[in-house]
Design a protein around this motif. Structure first.
Motif, mmCIF file in Angstrom:
data_model
loop_
_atom_site.group_PDB
_atom_site.id
_atom_site.type_symbol
_atom_site.label_atom_id
_atom_site.label_comp_id
_atom_site.label_asym_id
_atom_site.label_seq_id
_atom_site.Cartn_x
_atom_site.Cartn_y
_atom_site.Cartn_z
ATOM 1 N N THR A 87 3.364 -1.488 7.914
ATOM 2 C CA THR A 87 4.624 -2.068 7.417
ATOM 3 C C THR A 87 4.458 -3.526 7.016
ATOM 4 O O THR A 87 5.329 -4.084 6.369
ATOM 5 C CB THR A 87 5.738 -1.974 8.472
ATOM 6 N N LEU A 88 3.331 -4.164 7.413
ATOM 7 C CA LEU A 88 3.117 -5.559 7.041
ATOM 8 C C LEU A 88 2.670 -5.691 5.596
ATOM 9 O O LEU A 88 2.840 -6.735 4.985
ATOM 10 C CB LEU A 88 2.058 -6.195 7.946
ATOM 11 N N ARG A 89 2.084 -4.632 5.055
ATOM 12 C CA ARG A 89 1.624 -4.612 3.661
ATOM 13 C C ARG A 89 0.644 -5.741 3.360
ATOM 14 O O ARG A 89 0.861 -6.516 2.429
ATOM 15 C CB ARG A 89 2.807 -4.654 2.673
ATOM 16 N N TRP A 97 16.982 -17.843 10.440
ATOM 17 C CA TRP A 97 15.982 -16.881 9.957
ATOM 18 C C TRP A 97 15.006 -16.482 11.070
ATOM 19 O O TRP A 97 14.666 -15.305 11.225
ATOM 20 C CB TRP A 97 15.228 -17.477 8.755
ATOM 21 N N LYS A 98 14.604 -17.477 11.854
ATOM 22 C CA LYS A 98 13.710 -17.187 12.978
ATOM 23 C C LYS A 98 14.367 -16.213 13.946
ATOM 24 O O LYS A 98 13.736 -15.249 14.396
ATOM 25 C CB LYS A 98 13.390 -18.490 13.731
ATOM 26 N N LEU A 118 11.740 -7.916 14.856
ATOM 27 C CA LEU A 118 10.452 -7.536 15.445
ATOM 28 C C LEU A 118 10.649 -6.832 16.784
ATOM 29 O O LEU A 118 9.866 -5.964 17.161
ATOM 30 C CB LEU A 118 9.566 -8.771 15.603
ATOM 31 N N GLU A 119 11.711 -7.216 17.503
ATOM 32 C CA GLU A 119 11.953 -6.589 18.812
ATOM 33 C C GLU A 119 12.449 -5.152 18.688
ATOM 34 O O GLU A 119 12.242 -4.349 19.586
ATOM 35 C CB GLU A 119 12.960 -7.423 19.610
ATOM 36 N N MET A 169 14.421 -12.768 12.369
ATOM 37 C CA MET A 169 13.079 -12.171 12.329
ATOM 38 C C MET A 169 12.673 -11.704 13.733
ATOM 39 O O MET A 169 12.122 -10.618 13.901
ATOM 40 C CB MET A 169 12.058 -13.189 11.814
ATOM 41 N N ASN A 170 12.955 -12.525 14.745
ATOM 42 C CA ASN A 170 12.608 -12.131 16.108
ATOM 43 C C ASN A 170 13.351 -10.868 16.515
ATOM 44 O O ASN A 170 12.770 -9.969 17.109
ATOM 45 C CB ASN A 170 12.943 -13.259 17.087
ATOM 46 N N LEU A 224 0.826 4.529 12.870
ATOM 47 C CA LEU A 224 0.319 3.940 14.106
ATOM 48 C C LEU A 224 1.415 3.956 15.161
ATOM 49 O O LEU A 224 2.611 3.967 14.832
ATOM 50 C CB LEU A 224 -0.124 2.493 13.869
ATOM 51 N N LEU A 258 6.794 -20.257 10.873
ATOM 52 C CA LEU A 258 8.069 -20.630 10.270
ATOM 53 C C LEU A 258 8.418 -22.087 10.587
ATOM 54 O O LEU A 258 9.063 -22.760 9.788
ATOM 55 C CB LEU A 258 9.183 -19.700 10.759
ATOM 56 N N LEU A 267 4.839 3.226 13.524
ATOM 57 C CA LEU A 267 4.750 2.355 12.361
ATOM 58 C C LEU A 267 4.223 3.202 11.210
ATOM 59 O O LEU A 267 3.084 3.660 11.243
ATOM 60 C CB LEU A 267 3.794 1.200 12.650
ATOM 61 N N ARG A 327 11.548 -2.396 17.720
ATOM 62 C CA ARG A 327 10.401 -1.661 17.213
ATOM 63 C C ARG A 327 10.721 -0.173 17.089
ATOM 64 O O ARG A 327 11.294 0.435 17.972
ATOM 65 C CB ARG A 327 9.189 -1.877 18.083
ATOM 66 N N PRO A 328 10.334 0.411 15.974
ATOM 67 C CA PRO A 328 10.545 1.841 15.804
ATOM 68 C C PRO A 328 9.537 2.598 16.654
ATOM 69 O O PRO A 328 8.628 1.997 17.228
ATOM 70 C CB PRO A 328 10.254 2.065 14.325
ATOM 71 N N GLU A 329 9.678 3.911 16.738
ATOM 72 C CA GLU A 329 8.768 4.694 17.559
ATOM 73 C C GLU A 329 7.353 4.625 16.982
ATOM 74 O O GLU A 329 6.379 4.496 17.690
ATOM 75 C CB GLU A 329 9.250 6.138 17.589
ATOM 76 N N ILE A 356 3.150 -7.215 19.908
ATOM 77 C CA ILE A 356 4.424 -7.764 19.431
ATOM 78 C C ILE A 356 4.689 -9.189 19.910
ATOM 79 O O ILE A 356 5.126 -10.041 19.132
ATOM 80 C CB ILE A 356 5.577 -6.819 19.795
ATOM 81 N N PRO A 388 7.086 -5.449 2.336
ATOM 82 C CA PRO A 388 6.989 -5.611 3.790
ATOM 83 C C PRO A 388 8.358 -5.423 4.456
ATOM 84 O O PRO A 388 9.388 -5.833 3.914
ATOM 85 C CB PRO A 388 6.509 -7.053 3.949
ATOM 86 N N VAL A 389 8.346 -4.824 5.640
ATOM 87 C CA VAL A 389 9.594 -4.348 6.235
ATOM 88 C C VAL A 389 10.385 -5.436 6.965
ATOM 89 O O VAL A 389 11.604 -5.551 6.791
ATOM 90 C CB VAL A 389 9.293 -3.171 7.191
ATOM 91 N N ALA A 390 9.705 -6.269 7.773
ATOM 92 C CA ALA A 390 10.435 -7.161 8.680
ATOM 93 C C ALA A 390 11.389 -8.098 7.930
ATOM 94 O O ALA A 390 12.569 -8.213 8.275
ATOM 95 C CB ALA A 390 9.453 -7.965 9.534
ATOM 96 N N GLU A 391 10.901 -8.733 6.865
ATOM 97 C CA GLU A 391 11.757 -9.646 6.111
ATOM 98 C C GLU A 391 12.958 -8.935 5.482
ATOM 99 O O GLU A 391 14.032 -9.506 5.360
ATOM 100 C CB GLU A 391 10.965 -10.346 5.004
#
Lengths: 488, 488
Positions: A316-318, B127-128, B135-136, B131-132, A117, A135, B142, B138-140, A124, B344-347
């Motif tokens: 990527t969220l799975r 952690w917040k 999320l920022e 995580m933020n 995607l 959280l 997903l 962002r890859p080209e 975002i 999952p990727v973000a964590e």
């Protein structure tokens, strides 16, 4: 020099056999003096060695190397056999699958890989806000959650499934999984033994065939036409389960009509088999409304429904979900618990909030518009570059289409893929989605599965242009080769 | 009335057999007139019905119910057999396991359940932020990631494992999994067949025994003493793998000395078996430094190391990692891909950043201090309430201790658990962690596994007080019962 260094040094000496004969270590006092450190430091190192069993301490005596370590060191065999690791039957199956590769990242200008995607489509700001809120709502204690997944998410999905897919189910029939793949894996493990058969579409989603085959069960590959799986061919098949994509056959794009749906369900009932309905991209129909799933029909007690957000939010969220028959909900919950306890909690809660607020459905409508535009752009670009030399299949829905090259025989597929790679455009052949054991079952022309949901309009046009160049070169090369033998 | 409603209505009529004889539907013009809607609306409904195969349209004629639907409806069988679902052998195993239950949430005042963490220990602000930031970035696009997990996290873990656990490994030997449980599941599936045996500690982590048994393989339960698994008993055992917790035996708390470690590794080498080293809580030692893992020793080529952040950060994040021998890295990567593509990727990215910055290790030191204090509080409270009527085992490390009640025979365990429940204190018996097939292998007194990492100091004291009341009542009841028969 700290206790850790001293410990490491002495451990190394023990393992190298330095103390082998006498086995006695210096007293802590003597060693402290020698190293110029406090006696406490040495004592700490000795305590660690003692705890790990490297040394023995007897009242009043100097510490000595543990007897067992000394004798072990003497017997150390020098022979280093290189035995091939014995794996389970499943392990041997897994070993036959080529390892994952990232498709040469950075080397391609445009990649038409299906399943990706555009990250610009991802909401975002909204997602960040929901994750932060999740959280902040910290529970009293952090503990393992319900293996079926967050109750809040399952309630939100229950409503969504009814609104969007006319599925009525109980919250406890919903099991949150790590994307559809885990859903398929749980089905395979719970329903198939090595002596069983399973029905699968030909062509099909390759990872589904792999995971079902992994149980040792044998695939019965049933041909697909523009109305999905040909259910007429099921009558004599005695299989434990059938894996289908009735709303939008992957990869060919057919919608299974109601008559075949009934036929499939009747077959399942007669055989006491399960039907796994993979509804992987039903959010994207550009012609008619999303087609109602098998799950809502009469006699659908044997249907296991599989949904995902990988095509609407992000792979990527799975996050995916199963809707299982009431009689299977406990066994699926326990299987999920044994597999990995439960899916990560924070994203589940954020997704629940997204669905509850209605923002998920408006997001889906938004990306459907984007993808409709991408689809139209690709269709136009293909028509412009290839005219009637191609046939396009399954473009009415989903995030990909199948492009058949009428003048390119299957034997030229490797040449086309290589030529495309040289143009730095990623294209993906449909032939690998056919059952390799039935080479007669696949068309003898080159077909590509072209995904467009990760590309902006400019790149779709550029990629089609590059692909046209690649095809041209393959045709010229082929023509030259055909003529050459005659000249010799 | 919209197109969807019209569609639903006609579909319902078709399925109920309303059009059975003639099969003809009203023309779109006639129906539009009848319903007082635009013809476009009716056409949209008809197109949907056509796409789903409910109706057929022939040039110039009125639409009619598809032939197959009519005949299907006639044959509809009325018999509703209630067949018990046939599951795979694995499914039947899973069916024997009692379903997950949340331990009566809200009904307990204090719960000493092992494995939970205090959410106040979690570094929420940090952690917040991470995580933020993740999320920022962002890859080209997903897309599905490397099944082994985020490369950045695996690099961060490689360094951490070397600094904290003296493990040297290649980044590609590390596989990120959804908590230790998935790591164990992958090991079980890849290494065990139904005809195999596996070595397991007695008592042990119950979910490990369940997942290995799920393959159909037979457990060889080897007794544990205060030095972990008794490796002397392995010599004659021909098993494919051994599951051990050498740094801190679960639940009894012993540290396996170097002599036994060598013995275990020699055994594995001789039998060409694998050793799974579950290093689930080695971050928490209050007496000595964390004990170096098996993985670093010579001849540890057959060792699969398993780590987790469930005991340091949160079990709800579902992140663990395997370090597998180089010869197994591809097969584990593919098995992970088949199981659920990847975690999952973000964590993963947030955790990588946490480790890189050094904040993970300072967090571990911080919670180690907290848990040291909790442990001391529980020890004091137990001593104060029970004096020498109890024996405490395995309190030098980890997040739990085992409390043996010297005067409570095992037969009183149900009474104690019931009495505790009435006091609204959650306690968990050790007996269920012993192999149920070897009733002689377990001590004949009541033992509790008492976790303290989720509790603040006040609640630890209160819970111990409640437990003392529960024990007192059981003793009185037992004494009364013993006397009663004599009076009769």
């Amino acid at each position: 020099m700290g206790a850790l260094q001293i410990y490491e040094e002495i451990k190394g000496q023990i393992l190298r056999g330095v103390f082998e004969t006498a086995g006695q270590l210096p007293s802590s006092r003597a060693l402290a003096h020698e190293l110029g450190v406090s006696r406490t430091t040495v004592t700490a190192a000795y305590e660690q060695l003692l705890a790990e069993g490297f040394i023995e301490v007897h009242q009043g005596a100097r510490p000595r190397v543990a007897h067992s370590v000394v004798s072990e060191a003497r017997h150390k065999s020098a022979s280093k056999r290189s035995v091939r690791t014995r794996l389970s039957a499943y392990g041997e199956h897994v070993r036959t699958i080529p390892p994952w590769s990232d498709n040469e990242p950075g080397k391609l200008v445009v990649d038409f890989r299906h399943g990706d995607l555009a990250s610009s489509d991802f909401p975002i700001m909204l997602w960040k806000r929901l994750m932060n809120r999740t959280l902040e709502q910290r529970p009293e204690r952090l503990s393992y959650d319900d293996p079926r997944g967050s109750r809040r998410l399952r309630m939100a999905l229950q409503g969504y499934l009814w609104r969007a897919r006319t599925i009525r189910c109980d919250v406890d029939q919903i099991i949150i999984v790590n994307g559809s793949q885990q859903g398929l894996d749980l089905c395979a493990r719970l329903l198939l033994d090595a002596t069983d058969k399973f029905v699968i579409e030909n062509p099909c989603y390759a990872m589904a065939r792999q995971i079902f085959s992994g149980t040792g069960a044998s695939p019965v590959s049933v041909p697909v036409d523009d109305a999905g799986l040909n259910t007429d061919l099921l009558a004599e098949v005695d299989a434990r389960l059938a894996y289908v994509t009735p709303s939008h056959q992957f990869p060919l794009g057919g919608v299974m009509p109601i008559s075949r749906r009934h036929q499939l369900l009747q077959w399942a009932k007669r055989r006491n088999a399960h039907v796994i309905e993979d509804d992987y991209d039903s959010e994207y129909r550009y012609d008619i409304n999303p087609v109602a799933p098998l799950h809502g029909l009469e006699d659908s007690d044997n249907v296991i429904y599989l949904g995902t957000i990988s095509k609407t939010l992000s792979p990527t969220l799975r996050i995916g979900y199963l809707v299982v028959p009431p009689g299977l909900q406990d066994v699926f919950a326990t299987a999920k618990e044994l597999a990995d306890r439960h899916s990560p909690v924070a994203e589940q809660e954020a997704l629940a909030a997204l669905i509850e607020s209605g923002a998920y459905e408006s997001h889906v409508r938004r990306v459907r518009r984007f993808n409709h535009e991408r689809r139209q752009t690709l269709l136009n670009a293909l028509r412009h570059r290839f005219g009637d030399k191609i046939e396009i299949e399954g473009a009415d829905a989903g995030l990909h289409m199948v492009v058949w090259f009428k003048n390119l025989p299957l034997s030229l597929e490797p040449a086309l893929l290589e030529s495309a790679r040289r143009e730095r455009v990623g294209v993906h052949s449909i032939s690998r989605l056919y059952d390799p054991a039935l080479p007669g079952g696949r068309p003898d022309q080159v077909g590509l599965v072209m995904g467009y949901s990760a590309l902006d309009l400019r790149w779709i046009e550029r990629g089609t242009h590059l692909l046209a160049d690649a095809v041209k070169r393959v045709r010229i090369d082929a023509a030259v080769k055909t003529r050459q033998p005659k000249q010799r």
